[in-house]
Design a protein around this motif. Structure first.
Motif, PDB file in Angstrom:
ATOM      1  N   SER A   1     -27.226  67.601  48.702  1.00  0.00           N
ATOM      2  CA  SER A   1     -26.238  66.522  48.574  1.00  0.00           C
ATOM      3  C   SER A   1     -26.348  65.847  47.205  1.00  0.00           C
ATOM      4  CB  SER A   1     -26.453  65.495  49.689  1.00  0.00           C
ATOM      5  OG  SER A   1     -25.753  64.311  49.439  1.00  0.00           O
TER       6      SER A   1
ATOM      7  N   ASP B   1     -17.272  67.135  50.973  1.00  0.00           N
ATOM      8  CA  ASP B   1     -18.687  67.458  51.162  1.00  0.00           C
ATOM      9  C   ASP B   1     -18.878  68.839  51.780  1.00  0.00           C
ATOM     10  OD1 ASP B   1     -19.757  65.165  50.055  1.00  0.00           O
ATOM     11  OD2 ASP B   1     -19.695  64.032  51.923  1.00  0.00           O
TER      12      ASP B   1
ATOM     13  N   PHE C   1     -23.291  62.921  54.491  1.00  0.00           N
ATOM     14  CA  PHE C   1     -23.441  64.345  54.175  1.00  0.00           C
ATOM     15  C   PHE C   1     -24.556  64.959  55.026  1.00  0.00           C
ATOM     16  CE2 PHE C   1     -25.215  67.900  51.848  1.00  0.00           C
ATOM     17  CZ  PHE C   1     -24.136  68.519  51.236  1.00  0.00           C
TER      18      PHE C   1
END
Length: 471
Positions: free
Chosen positions: A447, A322, A94
């Motif tokens: 994240s 993501d 990510f």
């Protein structure tokens, strides 16, 4: 022959031809940094800048070998971001994916502005921003239509860049050997006659490595693009095998001739760029026009690649959940059109922010881009270390391997960490590293929060709280 694409499966089409990937791999590393930016590195380190380029080039060769090993085993448009996800965890994929996307989004307005500035000098009646807007829109439209268009544009941009470099090397070699009539330069004396070969010490050579690292960013694009060709393993292998001679020929030999033909402290190197200074010293007519044309091709090529790479990284992040789900949608030709538009849109927002926000804000964001290259390389090396051990434990046979594993991989990690530590104590590069560190922490925190939110949603879905049924 164009491969048919199922519009419903949101996969990428494999429409890049072998010649596209081959030319992309050869010229992907040649940006405006070679023709203009190298002057800054030369004025920083003197003729010893050759050590800086050799060190940065050697690092790129090692990183490309590791990346190629992973990409041949598992081709993916997310490249090292996907491998970081598998090796180090979701947070790593990510973080590095979004940092890399950010790097190329910032490159879009920078390169477009550079192209606009050159064109404005030729046609002063048209404003720079109008040229910038027109160039960005043209290349966005071509990227939206099909990946084949990106490949075709890049093929011709690359051909022009390579032809220009070969011509430059030929003329410079003739000047060094004294075969160029009317040339104001000759011989190799400038390599040592102005305060020696290393006039500013080893510290300056280390600092110049950081300047040169930025020039090499783009070599890894071939591992992203190969996922959209019909035989990715073969394309990646060929591209990686040729990276050594490409860096030696295009960078080391070009810079060698520059520092041999003009003194390293010539003011023009920083003001006009290395190529223009050398061509003028050799009394080549229309030196500025020649360099402007070559740089225009180089920045358009870099802009084209920035649009392509940022959109593919965003597409890959979206496929891994993501990034916004819409970014993984593709059109009939297999192009992630929403990812292309979002990346271009973010680049335009960066330009608007530059006008509205204080210049300090934009400069801080821009400073982050230099250190991102080193962070990306560090993550590639760490991912390689983990994935190679996993594959060996699973008894997988690799058709393409990194040399002297794990020794060289550990050496690469140590070298990058050393450079990052040097940056931390160097006033000129401190802001760069702190900006990147700040950005990285923000992305990691985002994240983590998103991951926690998703986990809660999934556990609520699988374990609904209906205790009354069992009471």
């Amino acid at each position: 022959m164009t491969m048919t694409h199922n519009a419903n499966d949101d996969s990428l089409a494999q429409n890049l031809k072998p010649r596209h990937v081959r030319m992309l791999s050869i010229a992907g590393v040649i940006g405006a940094g070679l023709f203009v930016g190298s002057g800054h590195a030369i004025s920083e380190a003197g003729p010893a800048v050759l050590i800086s380029y050799a060190a940065a080039g050697a690092l790129v060769v090692l990183i490309m070998r590791m990346l190629a090993e992973m990409a041949v085993a598992s081709p993916d448009s997310g490249s090292f971001s996907t491998y970081a996800d598998k090796a180090l965890g979701r947070w790593a994929g990510f973080t590095i994916g979004w940092l890399y996307w950010w790097f190329w989004v910032l490159v879009i307005p920078l390169e477009a502005n550079a192209a606009g500035t050159i064109l404005h000098a030729w046609y002063p009646q048209v404003a720079i921003w109008q040229f910038t807007l027109a160039i960005t829109l043209i290349l966005t439209v071509t990227n939206l239509l099909s990946v084949k268009n990106y490949g075709e544009f890049e093929f011709w941009f690359a051909l022009i860049k390579i032809a220009a470099i070969i011509l430059f090397l030929g003329v410079a070699a003739a000047a060094v050997l004294g075969w160029l009539p009317g040339s104001g330069t000759q011989g190799l004396s400038h390599l040592y006659d102005t305060h020696g070969f290393m006039p500013n010490g080893m510290g300056a050579v280390m600092a110049a490595i950081l300047t040169t690292m930025f020039s090499f960013m783009g070599t890894e694009i071939v591992t992203i693009a190969a996922a959209e060709s019909k035989n990715p393993g073969k394309q990646i292998t060929q591209a990686t095998n040729s990276v050594i001679w490409r860096i030696a020929l295009f960078y080391l030999l070009s810079i060698f001739f520059v520092v041999a033909l003009v003194p390293w402290n010539t003011p023009g190197l920083v003001q006009q760029g290395s190529w223009q200074t050398v061509l003028q010293a050799m009394n080549i007519p229309h030196a500025r026009l020649i360099v402007d044309l070559v740089v225009l091709m180089a920045v358009c090529s870099c802009l084209n690649s920035a649009l392509y790479t940022s959109s593919r990284m965003l597409y890959s992040l979206s496929r891994r959940k993501d990034a916004p789900a819409a970014a993984s949608r593709t059109n009939r030709s297999g192009t992630p059109w929403i990812a292309v538009l979002l990346s271009t849109g973010a680049a335009f927002l960066a330009v608007i922010a530059n006008y509205l926000a204080p210049s300090v804000v934009f400069e801080f964001l821009l400073a982050s881009s230099g250190a991102i290259a080193l962070l990306v390389y560090l993550v590639i090396a760490a991912s390689h270390l983990v994935l190679r051990k996993k594959r060996e434990k699973a008894g997988e046979v690799l058709s393409y391997r990194m040399w002297l594993f794990p020794g060289l991989t550990w050496f690469t990690i140590l070298f990058i960490v050393t450079v990052l530590v040097v940056m931390l104590f160097d006033d000129r590069h401190q802001a760069e590293l702190l900006a990147t560190g700040g950005l990285t922490l923000v992305i990691i925190a985002t994240s983590y929060l998103l991951h926690r939110k998703r986990e809660k949603r999934q556990s609520a879905k699988f374990y609904p709280l209906h205790y009354s049924d069992h009471s």
